[in-house]
Design a protein around this motif. Structure first.
Motif, PDB file in Angstrom:
ATOM      1  N   ASN A  80       3.401  -5.643  -4.668  1.00  0.00           N
ATOM      2  CA  ASN A  80       4.877  -5.145  -4.625  1.00  0.00           C
ATOM      3  C   ASN A  80       5.886  -6.309  -3.851  1.00  0.00           C
ATOM      4  N   ARG A 127       8.053  -5.209  -2.476  1.00  0.00           N
ATOM      5  CA  ARG A 127       8.754  -4.880  -0.243  1.00  0.00           C
ATOM      6  C   ARG A 127       8.846  -5.552  -0.302  1.00  0.00           C
ATOM      7  N   PRO A 177       6.912  -7.003   4.111  1.00  0.00           N
ATOM      8  CA  PRO A 177       5.660  -6.915   5.139  1.00  0.00           C
ATOM      9  C   PRO A 177       6.280  -5.117   6.073  1.00  0.00           C
ATOM     10  N   PHE A 189       5.063  -1.956   4.259  1.00  0.00           N
ATOM     11  CA  PHE A 189       3.784  -1.690   4.824  1.00  0.00           C
ATOM     12  C   PHE A 189       3.291  -1.641   6.169  1.00  0.00           C
ATOM     13  N   CYS A 236       4.247   2.038   6.177  1.00  0.00           N
ATOM     14  CA  CYS A 236       3.014   3.152   5.522  1.00  0.00           C
ATOM     15  C   CYS A 236       2.022   3.054   6.182  1.00  0.00           C
ATOM     16  N   PHE A 237       1.673   1.059   7.250  1.00  0.00           N
ATOM     17  CA  PHE A 237       0.382   1.634   7.761  1.00  0.00           C
ATOM     18  C   PHE A 237       0.505   2.393   9.488  1.00  0.00           C
TER      19      PHE A 237
END
Length: 184
Positions: free
Chosen positions: A122, A124, A126, A129, A132-133
């Motif tokens: 994707n 988008r 870091p 990420f 989401c993480f």
């Protein structure tokens, strides 16, 4: 149309002889492939001559390239095919291959960038990420460290998931379903 294989081999010969990646083992593989698959290009006597370990590899290889050029276009083509099979890194670093890639890419873009873009999942960045993480870690902490009242019967569902897995995984999953009162 591009150069014939004979002309390419004439241009690449100096590079090939000087390349340190073409060691004795690789030269032997090339000779054996040409001998076994195309005996009309390289017969047994010639193959034995080019595999003679008493002669330095660079000299044997230079003689092999000269021999293939004498044999003609088909022999040069089969040499390139064998080189592609046994030493891709050498094959793609040949001067004729590098110049061909540069002429087919007139914009001058780097092919490494193209390969990297192909594997990007994707765009988008870091922060996406990390977001989401963080959500996943928060839910895991809430599930494992939070009180059972908030999630209710979610631990029991986890116990049913253990039906289709191996013995060790089943023991781990069932141990998480135990709510402390001995009930599942």
């Amino acid at each position: 149309m591009a150069d014939s294989y004979y002309e390419q081999l004439q241009k690449d010969s100096q590079f090939l002889v000087a390349d340190q990646r073409l060691d004795t083992e690789l030269v032997d593989k090339l000779v054996l492939q040409l001998n076994r698959i195309y005996p009309q290009i390289l017969n047994d006597k010639e193959a034995h001559k080019f595999r003679n370990l008493s002669v330095p590899t660079s000299i044997r290889f230079a003689e092999l390239l000269a021999h293939l050029q004498v044999k003609g276009e088909e022999a040069c083509h089969e040499f390139y095919r064998a080189l592609h099979i046994h030493a891709e890194d050498v094959y793609f670093s040949l001067p004729t291959r590098v110049s061909r890639r540069e002429t087919t890419d007139p914009t001058g873009t780097n092919t490494a960038d193209d390969l990297r873009e192909r594997f990007v999942l994707n765009d988008r960045g870091p922060c996406f990420f990390l977001g989401c993480f963080s959500v996943a870690v928060g839910l895991a902490l809430l599930y494992y460290c939070g009180e059972g009242k908030f999630l209710g019967d979610a631990r029991r569902v986890l116990g049913f998931t253990a039906l289709g897995v191996g013995r060790r995984a089943k023991e781990v999953l069932i141990s998480y379903t135990d709510d402390g009162n001995g009930k599942l």
